[in-house]
Design a protein around this motif. Structure first.
Motif, mmCIF file in Angstrom:
data_model
loop_
_atom_site.group_PDB
_atom_site.id
_atom_site.type_symbol
_atom_site.label_atom_id
_atom_site.label_comp_id
_atom_site.label_asym_id
_atom_site.label_seq_id
_atom_site.Cartn_x
_atom_site.Cartn_y
_atom_site.Cartn_z
ATOM 1 N N ASP A 1 2.831 3.343 4.047
ATOM 2 C CA ASP A 1 1.901 4.527 3.471
ATOM 3 C C ASP A 1 2.618 5.798 3.522
ATOM 4 O O ASP A 1 2.239 6.814 2.845
ATOM 5 C CB ASP A 1 0.605 4.369 4.012
ATOM 6 C CG ASP A 1 -0.234 3.259 3.474
ATOM 7 O OD1 ASP A 1 -0.027 2.635 2.670
ATOM 8 O OD2 ASP A 1 -1.208 2.803 4.413
ATOM 9 N N MET A 2 3.166 6.174 4.476
ATOM 10 C CA MET A 2 3.600 7.569 4.521
ATOM 11 C C MET A 2 5.263 7.615 3.892
ATOM 12 O O MET A 2 5.667 8.884 3.716
ATOM 13 C CB MET A 2 4.093 7.775 5.999
ATOM 14 C CG MET A 2 2.802 7.593 7.087
ATOM 15 S SD MET A 2 1.638 8.863 6.459
ATOM 16 C CE MET A 2 2.623 10.318 6.757
ATOM 17 N N VAL A 3 5.862 6.653 3.406
ATOM 18 C CA VAL A 3 6.934 6.777 2.404
ATOM 19 C C VAL A 3 6.859 7.798 1.365
ATOM 20 O O VAL A 3 7.956 8.633 1.240
ATOM 21 C CB VAL A 3 7.382 5.519 2.072
ATOM 22 C CG1 VAL A 3 8.504 5.508 1.057
ATOM 23 C CG2 VAL A 3 7.826 4.560 3.058
ATOM 24 N N PRO A 4 5.828 7.894 0.449
ATOM 25 C CA PRO A 4 5.831 8.850 -0.479
ATOM 26 C C PRO A 4 5.845 10.167 0.000
ATOM 27 O O PRO A 4 6.166 11.287 -0.654
ATOM 28 C CB PRO A 4 4.747 8.670 -1.240
ATOM 29 C CG PRO A 4 4.224 7.163 -0.863
ATOM 30 C CD PRO A 4 4.627 7.039 0.507
ATOM 31 N N GLU A 5 5.616 10.556 1.246
ATOM 32 C CA GLU A 5 5.368 11.823 1.919
ATOM 33 C C GLU A 5 6.699 12.376 2.314
ATOM 34 O O GLU A 5 6.877 13.644 2.649
ATOM 35 C CB GLU A 5 4.279 12.034 2.934
ATOM 36 C CG GLU A 5 2.641 11.540 2.639
ATOM 37 C CD GLU A 5 2.224 12.339 1.358
ATOM 38 O OE1 GLU A 5 2.469 13.794 1.602
ATOM 39 O OE2 GLU A 5 1.829 11.817 0.457
ATOM 40 N N ALA B 1 -9.558 -6.113 0.341
ATOM 41 C CA ALA B 1 -9.880 -4.571 0.434
ATOM 42 C C ALA B 1 -8.562 -3.642 1.082
ATOM 43 O O ALA B 1 -8.772 -2.743 0.828
ATOM 44 C CB ALA B 1 -10.831 -4.361 1.503
ATOM 45 N N VAL B 2 -8.045 -4.416 1.848
ATOM 46 C CA VAL B 2 -6.762 -3.783 2.333
ATOM 47 C C VAL B 2 -5.424 -3.519 1.316
ATOM 48 O O VAL B 2 -4.403 -2.812 1.882
ATOM 49 C CB VAL B 2 -6.291 -3.966 3.940
ATOM 50 C CG1 VAL B 2 -7.295 -4.066 4.853
ATOM 51 C CG2 VAL B 2 -5.580 -5.592 3.838
ATOM 52 N N ALA B 3 -5.592 -4.177 0.378
ATOM 53 C CA ALA B 3 -4.471 -3.873 -0.590
ATOM 54 C C ALA B 3 -3.907 -2.650 -1.010
ATOM 55 O O ALA B 3 -4.911 -1.635 -1.392
ATOM 56 C CB ALA B 3 -4.535 -5.027 -1.762
ATOM 57 N N ARG B 4 -2.761 -2.444 -1.142
ATOM 58 C CA ARG B 4 -2.307 -1.173 -1.572
ATOM 59 C C ARG B 4 -1.243 -1.472 -2.857
ATOM 60 O O ARG B 4 -0.408 -2.459 -2.740
ATOM 61 C CB ARG B 4 -1.697 -0.264 -0.907
ATOM 62 C CG ARG B 4 -2.630 0.306 0.463
ATOM 63 C CD ARG B 4 -3.397 1.208 -0.154
ATOM 64 N NE ARG B 4 -2.757 2.390 -0.844
ATOM 65 C CZ ARG B 4 -2.517 3.419 -0.053
ATOM 66 N NH1 ARG B 4 -2.623 3.638 0.939
ATOM 67 N NH2 ARG B 4 -1.938 4.400 -0.930
ATOM 68 N N LEU B 5 -1.329 -0.732 -4.019
ATOM 69 C CA LEU B 5 -0.493 -1.144 -5.281
ATOM 70 C C LEU B 5 0.361 0.243 -5.449
ATOM 71 O O LEU B 5 -0.313 1.369 -5.663
ATOM 72 C CB LEU B 5 -1.442 -1.534 -6.311
ATOM 73 C CG LEU B 5 -0.570 -1.812 -7.521
ATOM 74 C CD1 LEU B 5 0.255 -3.096 -7.113
ATOM 75 C CD2 LEU B 5 -1.581 -2.172 -8.868
ATOM 76 N N TYR B 6 1.577 0.096 -5.384
ATOM 77 C CA TYR B 6 2.470 1.295 -5.582
ATOM 78 C C TYR B 6 3.348 1.039 -7.077
ATOM 79 O O TYR B 6 3.812 -0.064 -7.293
ATOM 80 C CB TYR B 6 3.592 1.184 -4.472
ATOM 81 C CG TYR B 6 3.035 1.785 -3.320
ATOM 82 C CD1 TYR B 6 2.854 2.768 -2.616
ATOM 83 C CD2 TYR B 6 2.587 0.543 -2.305
ATOM 84 C CE1 TYR B 6 2.233 3.352 -1.351
ATOM 85 C CE2 TYR B 6 1.931 0.839 -1.155
ATOM 86 C CZ TYR B 6 1.815 2.177 -0.591
ATOM 87 O OH TYR B 6 1.174 2.383 0.461
ATOM 88 N N ASN C 1 7.651 -6.539 -1.629
ATOM 89 C CA ASN C 1 8.925 -5.948 -1.518
ATOM 90 C C ASN C 1 9.018 -4.651 -1.211
ATOM 91 O O ASN C 1 9.260 -3.848 -1.896
ATOM 92 C CB ASN C 1 9.551 -6.338 -2.974
ATOM 93 C CG ASN C 1 11.162 -5.953 -2.954
ATOM 94 O OD1 ASN C 1 11.756 -6.243 -1.942
ATOM 95 N ND2 ASN C 1 11.575 -5.454 -4.019
ATOM 96 N N THR C 2 8.874 -4.131 0.015
ATOM 97 C CA THR C 2 8.520 -2.946 0.437
ATOM 98 C C THR C 2 9.739 -2.149 0.504
ATOM 99 O O THR C 2 9.733 -0.934 0.296
ATOM 100 C CB THR C 2 7.814 -2.865 1.964
ATOM 101 O OG1 THR C 2 8.698 -3.624 2.894
ATOM 102 C CG2 THR C 2 6.483 -3.222 1.680
ATOM 103 N N VAL C 3 10.813 -2.676 0.361
ATOM 104 C CA VAL C 3 12.239 -1.789 0.375
ATOM 105 C C VAL C 3 12.321 -1.138 -0.900
ATOM 106 O O VAL C 3 12.868 -0.119 -1.062
ATOM 107 C CB VAL C 3 13.427 -2.739 0.726
ATOM 108 C CG1 VAL C 3 13.692 -3.771 -0.615
ATOM 109 C CG2 VAL C 3 14.637 -1.751 0.815
ATOM 110 N N GLY C 4 11.549 -1.778 -2.119
ATOM 111 C CA GLY C 4 11.663 -1.177 -3.177
ATOM 112 C C GLY C 4 10.836 0.086 -3.177
ATOM 113 O O GLY C 4 11.052 1.015 -3.977
#
Length: 324
Positions: free
Chosen positions: A198-202, A44-49, A115-118
Motif C-alpha cells: 500500500d505504500m509503494v505508490p508513495e 472487504a480487504v481487497a485492493r485493486l491497482y 502479482n505484487t512485483v508488477g
C-alpha cells in the motif's frame, strides 16, 4: 552523431500522436475504482491497482490496461469479477491473467491476482519515465520500432515490452554522461523491495527531481541505443541491470546460464528476457538492431526504419473504433 533535427522532431511527432492522454488514464482509473468497490463488497480487504504501461506513463492511447488484485487466501480470479464484466477469458500462465471488457464500455483489461512485483516495477518505471522529458518519447518510439520489426512479442519468443523498456533505461544509464541514475541505488528507501504494497505508490514521491548534464537530442539517443546493442553490448558475457545502472558480468547460475539475452528484473532479479530461448529468434533481434542502426545512421529519417504516418493512422483508427 545525429546532426539533423528532423529525426528528433519525428520522434516527438509520433509520441504526441500515440501517447496516452490524461483523459484515457482517468477513464481507466474510474473503472478501477468502480470495480474495486464491487469486489470489496465481497472481499472487504481487497485492493485493486492499475499497473503496467497505463500507470507508468509509457502506454499508448490504444493500450489495454493492466490490473493487479491484491487478496489474501485462495480466491478464484473469475468469481471476483464475473458479475461486473463481459467477454472474459482466463489465460492460464505462470501468472494467470483474466482478460475482460468492462460492461457498457470499450475499455479492455488484463487482471492478475497478487502479482505484487508488477505494482513495484510500475512505480519504479513511472519514476524513470518522468525523470527526464526525453524518456517517454524514446521508449514509445523503441517499442513501435520493435513491434514493426516483429521483435516485440514474448509469446513468440522475442522481447516483451517490459524487457525493451529496461534495455532503453540501461542504455541511458550507461552513457559517458548518463541521462538517468539508478533510482534504486540512490534512493533505496523509496524503492525498498519489501515495502508494504500500500505504500509503494508513495515511495517515488520522496525522490527529488533529477537533472542530467547530458542534453543530447532524441535522435542522437535513438541512434546511440541502436548502436549500443548492435555493436557494443556483449550479449554472451553481460547482464543488463537497471538496478545497478551498469552491465553486470554473466555468471554460471541457472538464472543466466545458456540464456541468449539476460535482463535483470529490478526487484526479483530474475531474467525478464527468458522468452528469447531460440537462437534463430536471438539472431533476428540482433540483426534488426544492426540493420536499423546502419540505415538510420545513413538516412537520419525515422521513416527509413519505421512508417511513422502509417503507425499514427493506425493509432487514430483504433481510437476512433472505440467511444473516444
Amino acid at each position: 552523431m545525429c546532426l539533423c533535427p528532423q529525426l528528433s522532431d519525428q520522434m516527438v511527432e509520433l509520441f504526441d500522436a500515440c501517447q496516452q492522454k490524461t483523459s484515457d488514464l482517468e477513464r481507466k482509473e474510474a473503472c478501477r475504482a468502480r470495480l474495486q468497490k464491487d469486489i470489496q463488497s465481497i472481499y472487504a480487504v481487497a485492493r485493486l491497482y492499475l499497473t503496467g504501461s497505463s500507470m507508468n506513463g509509457l502506454g499508448c492511447r490504444s493500450s489495454d490496461a493492466d490490473l493487479c488484485l491484491v487478496l489474501k487466501g485462495n480466491v478464484s480470479i473469475s468469481d471476483s469479477v464475473l458479475l461486473y464484466v463481459e467477454m472474459t477469458q482466463l489465460i492460464r500462465a505462470k501468472v494467470p491473467i483474466l482478460k475482460f471488457k468492462e460492461k457498457d464500455s470499450d475499455l479492455e483489461f488484463d487482471l492478475n491476482i497478487n502479482n505484487t512485483v508488477g505494482i513495484r516495477n510500475t512505480f519504479l518505471l513511472r519514476s524513470y519515465a518522468y525523470a527526464d522529458l526525453r524518456i517517454r518519447p524514446m521508449i514509445l518510439v523503441v517499442k513501435k520500432w520493435a513491434r514493426h520489426h516483429q521483435i516485440n512479442d514474448a509469446s513468440k519468443g522475442t522481447l516483451s515490452s517490459y524487457t525493451l523498456v529496461l534495455m532503453v533505461l540501461h542504455y541511458l544509464q550507461t552513457l559517458k554522461e548518463p541521462v538517468l541514475p539508478s533510482l534504486q541505488r540512490d534512493y533505496p528507501d523509496c524503492f525498498y523491495p519489501f515495502m508494504d504494497i500500500d505504500m509503494v505508490p508513495e515511495g517515488p514521491k520522496r525522490v527529488p527531481p533529477y537533472i542530467s548534464r547530458n542534453q543530447s537530442p532524441l535522435g542522437e539517443l535513438l541512434l546511440g541505443f541502436l548502436k549500443y546493442y548492435a555493436t557494443d553490448f556483449r550479449w554472451d558475457k553481460q547482464v543488463i541491470s537497471v538496478r545497478e545502472a551498469k552491465a553486470l558480468p554473466k555468471d554460471n547460475s541457472v538464472t543466466w546460464r545458456n540464456k541468449y539475452i539476460s535482463v535483470e528484473e529490478p526487484f526479483e532479479r530474475n531474467n525478464v528476457a527468458r522468452a528469447v530461448h531460440e537462437k534463430i529468434k536471438f539472431d533476428a533481434i540482433k540483426a534488426e538492431f544492426a540493420q536499423s542502426w546502419r540505415i538510420l545512421q545513413d538516412k537520419k529519417d525515422l521513416n527509413s526504419i519505421l512508417p511513422v504516418g502509417a503507425i499514427i493512422n493506425k493509432e487514430v483508427y483504433l481510437i476512433r473504433g472505440s467511444s473516444y
